[in-house]
Design a protein around this motif. Structure first.
Motif, PDB file in Angstrom:
ATOM      1  N   TYR A 175       0.859  -1.188   0.000  1.00 55.14           N
ATOM      2  CA  TYR A 175       0.000   0.000   0.000  1.00 55.14           C
ATOM      3  C   TYR A 175       0.895   1.238   0.000  1.00 55.14           C
ATOM      4  O   TYR A 175       1.864   1.304   0.759  1.00 55.14           O
ATOM      5  N   VAL A 176       0.564   2.207  -0.845  1.00 56.01           N
ATOM      6  CA  VAL A 176       1.218   3.506  -0.795  1.00 56.01           C
ATOM      7  C   VAL A 176       0.151   4.528  -0.444  1.00 56.01           C
ATOM      8  O   VAL A 176      -0.847   4.679  -1.172  1.00 56.01           O
ATOM      9  N   ASN A 177       0.318   5.185   0.693  1.00 55.13           N
ATOM     10  CA  ASN A 177      -0.665   6.142   1.189  1.00 55.13           C
ATOM     11  C   ASN A 177      -2.063   5.520   1.223  1.00 55.13           C
ATOM     12  O   ASN A 177      -3.051   6.115   0.777  1.00 55.13           O
ATOM     13  N   ASP A 178      -2.125   4.290   1.728  1.00 57.96           N
ATOM     14  CA  ASP A 178      -3.366   3.524   1.961  1.00 57.96           C
ATOM     15  C   ASP A 178      -4.017   2.960   0.699  1.00 57.96           C
ATOM     16  O   ASP A 178      -5.082   2.343   0.787  1.00 57.96           O
ATOM     17  N   SER A 179      -3.426   3.155  -0.460  1.00 55.40           N
ATOM     18  CA  SER A 179      -3.973   2.574  -1.692  1.00 55.40           C
ATOM     19  C   SER A 179      -3.170   1.336  -2.082  1.00 55.40           C
ATOM     20  O   SER A 179      -1.933   1.357  -2.058  1.00 55.40           O
ATOM     21  N   VAL A 180      -3.867   0.244  -2.437  1.00 52.76           N
ATOM     22  CA  VAL A 180      -3.183  -0.979  -2.852  1.00 52.76           C
ATOM     23  C   VAL A 180      -2.533  -0.764  -4.214  1.00 52.76           C
ATOM     24  O   VAL A 180      -3.199  -0.380  -5.173  1.00 52.76           O
ATOM     25  N   VAL A 181      -1.231  -1.007  -4.295  1.00 50.06           N
ATOM     26  CA  VAL A 181      -0.506  -0.802  -5.556  1.00 50.06           C
ATOM     27  C   VAL A 181       0.163  -2.086  -6.044  1.00 50.06           C
ATOM     28  O   VAL A 181       0.632  -2.156  -7.183  1.00 50.06           O
ATOM     29  N   GLN A 182       0.231  -3.101  -5.185  1.00 48.98           N
ATOM     30  CA  GLN A 182       0.891  -4.350  -5.556  1.00 48.98           C
ATOM     31  C   GLN A 182       0.190  -5.495  -4.840  1.00 48.98           C
ATOM     32  O   GLN A 182      -0.123  -5.397  -3.650  1.00 48.98           O
ATOM     33  N   GLU A 183      -0.057  -6.569  -5.569  1.00 49.37           N
ATOM     34  CA  GLU A 183      -0.652  -7.754  -4.947  1.00 49.37           C
ATOM     35  C   GLU A 183      -0.184  -8.990  -5.694  1.00 49.37           C
ATOM     36  O   GLU A 183      -0.141  -9.010  -6.927  1.00 49.37           O
ATOM     37  N   GLY A 184       0.210  -9.997  -4.952  1.00 53.03           N
ATOM     38  CA  GLY A 184       0.675 -11.229  -5.563  1.00 53.03           C
ATOM     39  C   GLY A 184       0.646 -12.352  -4.554  1.00 53.03           C
ATOM     40  O   GLY A 184       0.136 -12.212  -3.441  1.00 53.03           O
ATOM     41  N   LEU A 213      15.975 -13.021   0.911  1.00 56.22           N
ATOM     42  CA  LEU A 213      14.867 -12.196   0.409  1.00 56.22           C
ATOM     43  C   LEU A 213      14.450 -12.786  -0.933  1.00 56.22           C
ATOM     44  O   LEU A 213      15.238 -12.821  -1.869  1.00 56.22           O
ATOM     45  N   THR A 214      13.214 -13.241  -1.033  1.00 56.51           N
ATOM     46  CA  THR A 214      12.823 -14.165  -2.100  1.00 56.51           C
ATOM     47  C   THR A 214      12.243 -13.510  -3.346  1.00 56.51           C
ATOM     48  O   THR A 214      11.744 -14.203  -4.230  1.00 56.51           O
ATOM     49  N   GLY A 215      12.334 -12.193  -3.465  1.00 53.56           N
ATOM     50  CA  GLY A 215      11.847 -11.532  -4.678  1.00 53.56           C
ATOM     51  C   GLY A 215      10.470 -10.934  -4.504  1.00 53.56           C
ATOM     52  O   GLY A 215       9.799 -11.112  -3.479  1.00 53.56           O
ATOM     53  N   THR A 216      10.021 -10.216  -5.537  1.00 52.78           N
ATOM     54  CA  THR A 216       8.757  -9.478  -5.455  1.00 52.78           C
ATOM     55  C   THR A 216       7.927  -9.688  -6.717  1.00 52.78           C
ATOM     56  O   THR A 216       8.477  -9.861  -7.809  1.00 52.78           O
ATOM     57  N   PRO A 217       6.583  -9.705  -6.584  1.00 55.38           N
ATOM     58  CA  PRO A 217       5.730  -9.810  -7.781  1.00 55.38           C
ATOM     59  C   PRO A 217       5.617  -8.468  -8.504  1.00 55.38           C
ATOM     60  O   PRO A 217       6.203  -7.468  -8.078  1.00 55.38           O
ATOM     61  N   LYS A 218       4.854  -8.449  -9.575  1.00 55.78           N
ATOM     62  CA  LYS A 218       4.709  -7.221 -10.356  1.00 55.78           C
ATOM     63  C   LYS A 218       3.961  -6.158  -9.549  1.00 55.78           C
ATOM     64  O   LYS A 218       3.327  -6.445  -8.544  1.00 55.78           O
ATOM     65  N   GLY A 219       4.059  -4.929 -10.045  1.00 59.03           N
ATOM     66  CA  GLY A 219       3.345  -3.826  -9.416  1.00 59.03           C
ATOM     67  C   GLY A 219       4.253  -2.740  -8.897  1.00 59.03           C
ATOM     68  O   GLY A 219       3.931  -2.053  -7.936  1.00 59.03           O
ATOM     69  N   SER A 220       5.411  -2.560  -9.528  1.00 60.18           N
ATOM     70  CA  SER A 220       6.364  -1.547  -9.073  1.00 60.18           C
ATOM     71  C   SER A 220       5.908  -0.150  -9.480  1.00 60.18           C
ATOM     72  O   SER A 220       5.664   0.107 -10.660  1.00 60.18           O
ATOM     73  N   VAL A 221       5.820   0.751  -8.508  1.00 59.74           N
ATOM     74  CA  VAL A 221       5.390   2.130  -8.737  1.00 59.74           C
ATOM     75  C   VAL A 221       6.390   3.064  -8.069  1.00 59.74           C
ATOM     76  O   VAL A 221       6.866   2.792  -6.968  1.00 59.74           O
ATOM     77  N   ASP A 222       6.708   4.148  -8.733  1.00 60.68           N
ATOM     78  CA  ASP A 222       7.616   5.141  -8.171  1.00 60.68           C
ATOM     79  C   ASP A 222       7.029   5.714  -6.878  1.00 60.68           C
ATOM     80  O   ASP A 222       5.830   5.961  -6.782  1.00 60.68           O
ATOM     81  N   THR A 223       7.886   5.911  -5.885  1.00 60.61           N
ATOM     82  CA  THR A 223       7.458   6.496  -4.615  1.00 60.61           C
ATOM     83  C   THR A 223       8.182   7.813  -4.396  1.00 60.61           C
ATOM     84  O   THR A 223       9.315   8.008  -4.838  1.00 60.61           O
ATOM     85  N   LYS A 224       7.517   8.723  -3.685  1.00 61.25           N
ATOM     86  CA  LYS A 224       8.014  10.081  -3.507  1.00 61.25           C
ATOM     87  C   LYS A 224       8.254  10.387  -2.036  1.00 61.25           C
ATOM     88  O   LYS A 224       7.746   9.697  -1.145  1.00 61.25           O
ATOM     89  N   VAL A 225       8.994  11.456  -1.786  1.00 59.24           N
ATOM     90  CA  VAL A 225       9.202  11.931  -0.423  1.00 59.24           C
ATOM     91  C   VAL A 225       7.839  12.230   0.213  1.00 59.24           C
ATOM     92  O   VAL A 225       6.983  12.864  -0.394  1.00 59.24           O
ATOM     93  N   GLY A 226       7.653  11.733   1.417  1.00 60.23           N
ATOM     94  CA  GLY A 226       6.396  11.915   2.131  1.00 60.23           C
ATOM     95  C   GLY A 226       5.460  10.734   2.031  1.00 60.23           C
ATOM     96  O   GLY A 226       4.498  10.639   2.805  1.00 60.23           O
ATOM     97  N   ASP A 227       5.713   9.811   1.096  1.00 59.95           N
ATOM     98  CA  ASP A 227       4.855   8.632   0.958  1.00 59.95           C
ATOM     99  C   ASP A 227       5.028   7.695   2.151  1.00 59.95           C
ATOM    100  O   ASP A 227       6.136   7.492   2.653  1.00 59.95           O
ATOM    101  N   THR A 228       3.908   7.129   2.575  1.00 58.25           N
ATOM    102  CA  THR A 228       3.920   6.054   3.555  1.00 58.25           C
ATOM    103  C   THR A 228       3.682   4.740   2.818  1.00 58.25           C
ATOM    104  O   THR A 228       2.722   4.622   2.066  1.00 58.25           O
ATOM    105  N   THR A 242       8.292   5.179   5.955  1.00 62.77           N
ATOM    106  CA  THR A 242       8.052   6.502   5.369  1.00 62.77           C
ATOM    107  C   THR A 242       9.288   6.952   4.599  1.00 62.77           C
ATOM    108  O   THR A 242      10.418   6.745   5.054  1.00 62.77           O
ATOM    109  N   ILE A 243       9.054   7.560   3.443  1.00 59.37           N
ATOM    110  CA  ILE A 243      10.164   8.039   2.617  1.00 59.37           C
ATOM    111  C   ILE A 243      10.416   9.513   2.919  1.00 59.37           C
ATOM    112  O   ILE A 243       9.478  10.330   2.924  1.00 59.37           O
ATOM    113  N   ILE A 244      11.684   9.833   3.189  1.00 57.16           N
ATOM    114  CA  ILE A 244      12.066  11.207   3.451  1.00 57.16           C
ATOM    115  C   ILE A 244      13.144  11.632   2.463  1.00 57.16           C
ATOM    116  O   ILE A 244      13.716  10.808   1.761  1.00 57.16           O
ATOM    117  N   SER A 245      13.435  12.924   2.429  1.00 54.58           N
ATOM    118  CA  SER A 245      14.449  13.416   1.511  1.00 54.58           C
ATOM    119  C   SER A 245      15.839  13.190   2.098  1.00 54.58           C
ATOM    120  O   SER A 245      16.027  13.139   3.310  1.00 54.58           O
TER     121      SER A 245
END
Length: 250
Positions: A175-184, A213-228, A242-245
């Motif tokens: 989830y990025v900012n409470d929205s589902v962006v990746q599922e597998g 670390l066994t890898g990740t499924p599809k659904g890669s999205v760019d994340t920005k400063v301030g994203d949870t 949380t991503i910070i600068s």
């Protein structure tokens, strides 16, 4: 059993869940917000898999590898739950990677697939961020992509192997900012946990507290400063970050 490592009032403790709070190894009950969460395992060697889900390989326009694509990470990369990861100011694409982390419980070499789970102590959740700007070749990730400080949150919980009936059939979500962006699901791994343990141990000794670390499924999205960012694996936990600068981090 579900355990965590936390810092509280200057000391490091093991902790367990206690009705929405934490019970420390001293017996004290504290709020989850009153502690600093640490990686639940003090790692030895950290192995990371690239392109271990066919859908993620296709997402990046690569063919699925014919043998495990493995690289190593330093312990400097790991941070705990509710901590901050910095994004360098000059990058254009930095994405999360929700991954099942397998923790080795005893030393072994030349481990057979049929015996592999006997060497697993348990599991945790990892978010192995990647900075695509620094990527020279997806088949050979360079140090700046996968060994940057703070780039791999892990935790919050270490869950013992006996509590996970089938680690090869677990749902992963980001989830990025409470929205589902990746599922597998872990059942879509190209190389299963037993295959990875057999492969790695065929040429080197695996030791207690090594982490795969066994890898990740599809659904890669760019994340920005301030994203949870929350990475979640069924039965294991929800890891918040949380991503910070970079200037704030420095």
């Amino acid at each position: 059993m579900k355990t965590a490592r936390v810092a509280y009032k200057g000391n490091i403790h093991e902790a367990i869940e206690w009705y929405g709070k934490l019970q420390l190894d001293t017996g004290a009950i504290v709020s989850e917000d009153d502690v600093v969460w640490l990686p639940p395992i003090v790692p030895q060697t950290i192995f990371a898999l690239g392109l271990n889900y066919a859908d993620h390989a296709a997402e990046l326009s690569f063919n699925a590898p014919k043998e495990p694509l493995v690289f190593l990470k330093g312990p400097n990369t790991l941070i705990g739950h509710n901590r901050e990861t910095f994004r360098p100011a000059d990058v254009t694409y930095m994405h999360y990677e929700c991954e099942l982390a397998v923790v080795i419980g005893q030393s072994g070499k030349n481990i057979q697939e049929k015996d592999a789970y006997n060497y697993v102590a348990g599991y945790t959740v990892a978010n192995d961020y990647a900075i695509r700007d620094y990527l020279e070749n997806y088949y050979r990730p360079n140090l700046r992509v996968k060994n940057r400080d703070t780039l791999t949150p892990i935790g919050p919980w270490f869950v013992s192997a006996d509590e996970i009936k089938n680690p090869m059939n677990l749902t992963l979500r980001t989830y990025v900012n409470d929205s589902v962006v990746q599922e597998g699901t872990t059942k879509d791994m190209i190389f299963s946990i037993p295959k990875l343990i057999a492969y790695l141990s065929s040429f080197m000794t695996l030791n207690k507290n090594d982490i795969i670390l066994t890898g990740t499924p599809k659904g890669s999205v760019d994340t920005k400063v301030g994203d949870t960012v929350i990475t979640e694996i069924e039965g294991i936990g929800r890891l918040k970050n949380t991503i910070i600068s970079e200037p704030v981090y420095q």
